[in-house]
Structure formats: C-alpha cells, structure tokens
Design a protein around this motif. Structure first.
Motif, PDB file in Angstrom:
ATOM      1  N   ALA A 112      10.950  -2.904  -3.151  1.00 49.74           N
ATOM      2  CA  ALA A 112      10.214  -2.535  -1.940  1.00 49.74           C
ATOM      3  C   ALA A 112      11.080  -1.804  -0.921  1.00 49.74           C
ATOM      4  N   ALA A 113      12.369  -1.670  -1.181  1.00 44.43           N
ATOM      5  CA  ALA A 113      13.304  -1.113  -0.205  1.00 44.43           C
ATOM      6  C   ALA A 113      13.574   0.366  -0.450  1.00 44.43           C
ATOM      7  N   GLN A 114      14.137   0.998   0.558  1.00 43.54           N
ATOM      8  CA  GLN A 114      14.644   2.356   0.447  1.00 43.54           C
ATOM      9  C   GLN A 114      16.168   2.300   0.431  1.00 43.54           C
ATOM     10  N   PRO A 115      16.809   3.268  -0.228  1.00 44.02           N
ATOM     11  CA  PRO A 115      18.277   3.279  -0.207  1.00 44.02           C
ATOM     12  C   PRO A 115      18.798   3.357   1.223  1.00 44.02           C
ATOM     13  N   ASP A 116      19.971   2.786   1.451  1.00 43.97           N
ATOM     14  CA  ASP A 116      20.578   2.816   2.772  1.00 43.97           C
ATOM     15  C   ASP A 116      20.883   4.255   3.183  1.00 43.97           C
ATOM     16  N   GLU A 117      20.646   4.578   4.446  1.00 40.35           N
ATOM     17  CA  GLU A 117      20.935   5.928   4.923  1.00 40.35           C
ATOM     18  C   GLU A 117      22.417   6.262   4.800  1.00 40.35           C
ATOM     19  N   GLU A 118      23.266   5.249   4.985  1.00 42.33           N
ATOM     20  CA  GLU A 118      24.704   5.492   4.953  1.00 42.33           C
ATOM     21  C   GLU A 118      25.279   5.417   3.549  1.00 42.33           C
ATOM     22  N   GLN A 119      24.404   5.332   2.536  1.00 40.89           N
ATOM     23  CA  GLN A 119      24.896   5.142   1.178  1.00 40.89           C
ATOM     24  C   GLN A 119      25.702   6.326   0.647  1.00 40.89           C
ATOM     25  N   VAL A 120      25.687   7.464   1.348  1.00 41.91           N
ATOM     26  CA  VAL A 120      26.462   8.616   0.897  1.00 41.91           C
ATOM     27  C   VAL A 120      27.941   8.262   0.764  1.00 41.91           C
ATOM     28  N   SER A 121      28.428   7.405   1.658  1.00 40.41           N
ATOM     29  CA  SER A 121      29.834   7.015   1.611  1.00 40.41           C
ATOM     30  C   SER A 121      30.114   6.045   0.473  1.00 40.41           C
ATOM     31  N   ASN A 122      29.066   5.562  -0.176  1.00 35.83           N
ATOM     32  CA  ASN A 122      29.223   4.581  -1.244  1.00 35.83           C
ATOM     33  C   ASN A 122      28.852   5.145  -2.607  1.00 35.83           C
ATOM     34  N   LEU A 123      28.847   6.477  -2.731  1.00 32.18           N
ATOM     35  CA  LEU A 123      28.497   7.081  -4.002  1.00 32.18           C
ATOM     36  C   LEU A 123      29.462   6.637  -5.092  1.00 32.18           C
ATOM     37  N   SER A 124      28.946   6.539  -6.308  1.00 31.35           N
ATOM     38  CA  SER A 124      29.794   6.136  -7.420  1.00 31.35           C
ATOM     39  C   SER A 124      30.743   7.245  -7.853  1.00 31.35           C
ATOM     40  N   TYR A 125      30.418   8.496  -7.507  1.00 28.90           N
ATOM     41  CA  TYR A 125      31.254   9.618  -7.913  1.00 28.90           C
ATOM     42  C   TYR A 125      31.509  10.513  -6.704  1.00 28.90           C
ATOM     43  N   PRO A 126      32.634  11.207  -6.674  1.00 25.16           N
ATOM     44  CA  PRO A 126      32.886  12.152  -5.584  1.00 25.16           C
ATOM     45  C   PRO A 126      31.862  13.282  -5.611  1.00 25.16           C
ATOM     46  N   PRO A 127      31.545  13.859  -4.459  1.00 23.35           N
ATOM     47  CA  PRO A 127      30.631  15.003  -4.452  1.00 23.35           C
ATOM     48  C   PRO A 127      31.286  16.211  -5.111  1.00 23.35           C
TER      49      PRO A 127
ATOM     50  N   LEU B 282      31.659  17.113  -8.223  1.00 29.02           N
ATOM     51  CA  LEU B 282      32.595  16.634  -9.235  1.00 29.02           C
ATOM     52  C   LEU B 282      33.166  17.814 -10.030  1.00 29.02           C
ATOM     53  N   TRP B 283      34.462  17.786 -10.272  1.00 32.00           N
ATOM     54  CA  TRP B 283      35.177  18.868 -10.917  1.00 32.00           C
ATOM     55  C   TRP B 283      35.488  18.519 -12.372  1.00 32.00           C
ATOM     56  N   GLU B 284      35.985  19.520 -13.085  1.00 36.55           N
ATOM     57  CA  GLU B 284      36.317  19.330 -14.496  1.00 36.55           C
ATOM     58  C   GLU B 284      37.660  18.596 -14.663  1.00 36.55           C
ATOM     59  N   PRO B 285      37.795  17.807 -15.722  1.00 40.01           N
ATOM     60  CA  PRO B 285      36.855  17.602 -16.834  1.00 40.01           C
ATOM     61  C   PRO B 285      35.807  16.533 -16.568  1.00 40.01           C
ATOM     62  N   TYR B 286      35.839  15.954 -15.353  1.00 38.93           N
ATOM     63  CA  TYR B 286      35.002  14.791 -15.063  1.00 38.93           C
ATOM     64  C   TYR B 286      33.524  15.147 -15.011  1.00 38.93           C
ATOM     65  N   ARG B 287      33.224  16.362 -14.506  1.00 35.03           N
ATOM     66  CA  ARG B 287      31.825  16.766 -14.442  1.00 35.03           C
ATOM     67  C   ARG B 287      31.218  16.811 -15.838  1.00 35.03           C
ATOM     68  N   SER B 288      31.916  17.411 -16.776  1.00 34.59           N
ATOM     69  CA  SER B 288      31.388  17.528 -18.134  1.00 34.59           C
ATOM     70  C   SER B 288      31.257  16.164 -18.808  1.00 34.59           C
ATOM     71  N   ARG B 289      32.206  15.282 -18.552  1.00 33.02           N
ATOM     72  CA  ARG B 289      32.130  13.942 -19.137  1.00 33.02           C
ATOM     73  C   ARG B 289      30.901  13.194 -18.621  1.00 33.02           C
ATOM     74  N   ARG B 290      30.680  13.283 -17.315  1.00 27.79           N
ATOM     75  CA  ARG B 290      29.528  12.595 -16.741  1.00 27.79           C
ATOM     76  C   ARG B 290      28.225  13.197 -17.253  1.00 27.79           C
ATOM     77  N   PHE B 291      28.169  14.530 -17.305  1.00 31.30           N
ATOM     78  CA  PHE B 291      26.963  15.212 -17.786  1.00 31.30           C
ATOM     79  C   PHE B 291      26.638  14.786 -19.218  1.00 31.30           C
ATOM     80  N   LYS B 292      27.635  14.798 -20.084  1.00 30.77           N
ATOM     81  CA  LYS B 292      27.409  14.438 -21.475  1.00 30.77           C
ATOM     82  C   LYS B 292      26.956  12.989 -21.607  1.00 30.77           C
ATOM     83  N   ASN B 293      27.563  12.111 -20.825  1.00 31.89           N
ATOM     84  CA  ASN B 293      27.175  10.706 -20.888  1.00 31.89           C
ATOM     85  C   ASN B 293      25.713  10.528 -20.500  1.00 31.89           C
TER      86      ASN B 293
END
Length: 221
Positions: free
Chosen positions: A64-79, A81-92
């Motif tokens: 019933a809830a909405q995500p927290d407005e401040e959740q941007v600071s709590n993202l699981s990945y950096p904004p 995302l650069w290589e090779p990490y971007r490709s790894r995440r995409f493939k997963n």
C-alpha cells in the motif's frame, strides 16, 4: 556440506515452498551468523526475523506504500553505471527475465515481478537488517560480512535465500511498521525458506567474470 560447497551452491532464490523453517532454526541461523568478522567487534547489525502475521503486516504495508522520496540516495547501484558493471547488470537482468519469458518491452510484467520483492518472493520468513545511520563505510562492510555468513549457513542447512536491497526503497515504511528505534535504518532484507525447485525463475545461474578480469597475483614467482 563444507564452506566451499556452500559457496558454489548458494544463489538468489525467487520462488519458495510454503514449508517454513522453525523458530529454532531461524534463531540458530541468525545467532551463528553473528560470528562474522566485525571491525573493532562493533557488531553493527540489528536483525529482525518475521513470519506469520508479523510478516503479513509488513508486506501488506509495503503493497500500500509508495517508495520513499529520498530513496535516490539508497539506490543499489550508482547512477549512470559504467563498464564493465553496466553490461554485467544488464545481462543478469535479461537472463532473469528470460527464465520467466518476460521480454524487455513488457514493462508491466517486469514491474509486477519487481513488486514481488515486497512479498519476499513468497518466502515464509523475511529478515530485515538495520544499521545505526551514524555508522560509516567500514561498518557497512561488516553488514555485508554478516549477510554472506547468514546466506552460507542457510545453504549449508538446506535452506534458500535471496538478499534484497529493495527494502531501502521503503525504509520509512519498514521502520514505522517494525518500530525501529532511532537512529536505525534498514540496510537490506533477506528472503528465507526452502527453494521451489520446479519454479522456472530458480533455474537462473548467474555467471562470474573470469579471474584475470578482476584479480592479480604478484610476487608468487
């Protein structure tokens, strides 16, 4: 099962049987995982295990809830995302959705699958780990060591897990429902139970980058 076997067999499970671990099993798992290494022996983790009505209370609140407005600071990945990490995440992500036949263009179905995080993927036990927000980077490393210890012990004991950064998106709701004392904030959740081996999504086996891509050995000649 030894540690090496548990390392090879542990994986993120996203479909569970209704069979639930007993209270004693969960207590033992959480307690034994606390032998994890901790800098200065701070043991910065605070852990809450939920089952039955307590688990339903939280999952209903999240639905019933909405995500927290401040959740941007709590993202699981950096904004950005650069290589090779971007490709790894995409493939997963592509490999995951392929197991349940959801194509990239079916955004609604992908969002529906994402929302299952808020139900601990149907696991009969949900574990939330909290940290004092005044703690620093080193203590967050300790939280990761606790998490790995918990998951390996669960694997050794025939249970399955899925670690979830998802719960930081709804930190305010989690902390309110569970009455987390100030200044504790949710760090991550863990779905815990027994794997549904017939579920297609559990066929996913994430690969690992070649050793030479991320490691060096010097002075061994």
């Amino acid at each position: 099962m030894n540690v090496s076997q548990a390392m090879k067999e542990r994986r993120s499970v996203r479909a569970f049987l209704s069979k639930a671990p007993t209270a004693d099993q969960v207590h033992s798992l959480m307690s034994d995982a606390a032998q994890a290494a901790s800098g200065g022996n701070l043991q910065p983790w605070r852990v809450v295990a939920l089952a039955g009505a307590a688990l339903t209370q939280l999952t209903d609140a999240i639905a019933a809830a909405q995500p927290d407005e401040e959740q941007v600071s709590n993202l699981s990945y950096p904004p950005n995302l650069w290589e090779p990490y971007r490709s790894r995440r995409f493939k997963n992500g592509e490999d995951l959705y392929k197991t349940i036949a959801i194509p990239r263009e079916n955004k609604a179905a992908r969002l529906e699958q994402l929302a299952k995080n808020g139900q601990f993927f149907g696991a009969p036990v949900g574990i939330l780990v909290f940290a004092d927000e005044r703690m620093g980077y080193a203590q967050w490393v300790d939280l990761g060591i606790y998490l790995q210890s918990l998951m390996l012990l669960a694997t050794e004991r025939g249970m399955a897990t899925c670690a979830q950064g998802f719960w930081r998106r709804y930190g305010n709701t989690v902390e309110r429902v569970l009455k987390a004392p100030e200044p504790y904030r949710v760090a991550y959740g863990v779905a815990l139970g027994y794997e549904d081996t017939q579920a297609p999504i559990n066929t996913l086996r994430a690969d690992r980058a070649p050793f030479a891509e991320w490691a060096q050995m010097r002075g061994f000649e």
